[in-house]
Design a protein around this motif. Structure first.
Motif, PDB file in Angstrom:
ATOM      1  N   ASP A   8       0.864  -1.178   0.000  1.00  0.00           N
ATOM      2  CA  ASP A   8       0.000   0.000   0.000  1.00  0.00           C
ATOM      3  C   ASP A   8       0.901   1.229   0.000  1.00  0.00           C
ATOM      4  N   CYS A  10      -0.217   4.132  -1.456  1.00  0.00           N
ATOM      5  CA  CYS A  10      -1.240   4.998  -2.061  1.00  0.00           C
ATOM      6  C   CYS A  10      -0.861   6.464  -2.192  1.00  0.00           C
ATOM      7  N   GLN A  11      -0.158   7.016  -1.230  1.00  0.00           N
ATOM      8  CA  GLN A  11       0.191   8.439  -1.302  1.00  0.00           C
ATOM      9  C   GLN A  11       1.701   8.626  -1.233  1.00  0.00           C
ATOM     10  N   CYS A  30       0.585  -0.426  -4.913  1.00  0.00           N
ATOM     11  CA  CYS A  30      -0.718   0.197  -5.180  1.00  0.00           C
ATOM     12  C   CYS A  30      -0.662   1.690  -4.877  1.00  0.00           C
ATOM     13  N   PHE A  31      -1.217   2.495  -5.785  1.00  0.00           N
ATOM     14  CA  PHE A  31      -1.275   3.946  -5.630  1.00  0.00           C
ATOM     15  C   PHE A  31      -2.688   4.419  -5.894  1.00  0.00           C
ATOM     16  N   SER A  32      -3.133   5.413  -5.147  1.00  0.00           N
ATOM     17  CA  SER A  32      -4.470   5.983  -5.310  1.00  0.00           C
ATOM     18  C   SER A  32      -4.394   7.375  -5.917  1.00  0.00           C
ATOM     19  N   LYS A  37      -6.028  12.993  -2.273  1.00  0.00           N
ATOM     20  CA  LYS A  37      -4.692  12.395  -2.246  1.00  0.00           C
ATOM     21  C   LYS A  37      -3.654  13.408  -2.732  1.00  0.00           C
ATOM     22  N   GLY A  45      -6.635   4.928  -9.677  1.00  0.00           N
ATOM     23  CA  GLY A  45      -5.318   4.658  -9.134  1.00  0.00           C
ATOM     24  C   GLY A  45      -4.548   3.804 -10.116  1.00  0.00           C
TER      25      GLY A  45
END
Ligand SMILES: *Cc1c(COP(=O)(O)O)cnc(C)c1O
Length: 64
Positions: A8, A10-11, A30-32, A37, A45
């Motif tokens: 994770d 994500c940010q 994984c990136f959002s 964000k 994402g």
């Protein structure tokens, strides 16, 4: 034991830990891009994957 790491990140775009880019530690990073964000594009994402089998399985879910 065979464990796959799904990271994770994500940010964490562009950040590093001990010189290694976030999202590159596991089988999948994984990136959002959702609102609020650091890098927002409204929604969505993306994944970083270098295993073609896992990438094909992930692509099968891309519209869900
Ligand atoms: C936003 C966020 C998520 C959830 O990602 P979405 O694609 O917005 O649902 C998970 N982990 C972290 C660290 C986040 O910042």
């Amino acid at each position: 034991m065979n464990l796959n790491l799904i990271e994770d990140a994500c940010q964490a775009q562009g950040s590093r830990h001990r010189g290694r880019l976030a999202g590159t530690f596991g089988e999948v990073g994984c990136f959002s891009l959702n609102d609020g964000k650091i890098y927002a594009a409204g929604e969505g994402g993306y994944l970083l994957i270098d295993n073609p089998v896992i990438a094909a399985r992930a692509a099968a879910y891309r519209t869900h």
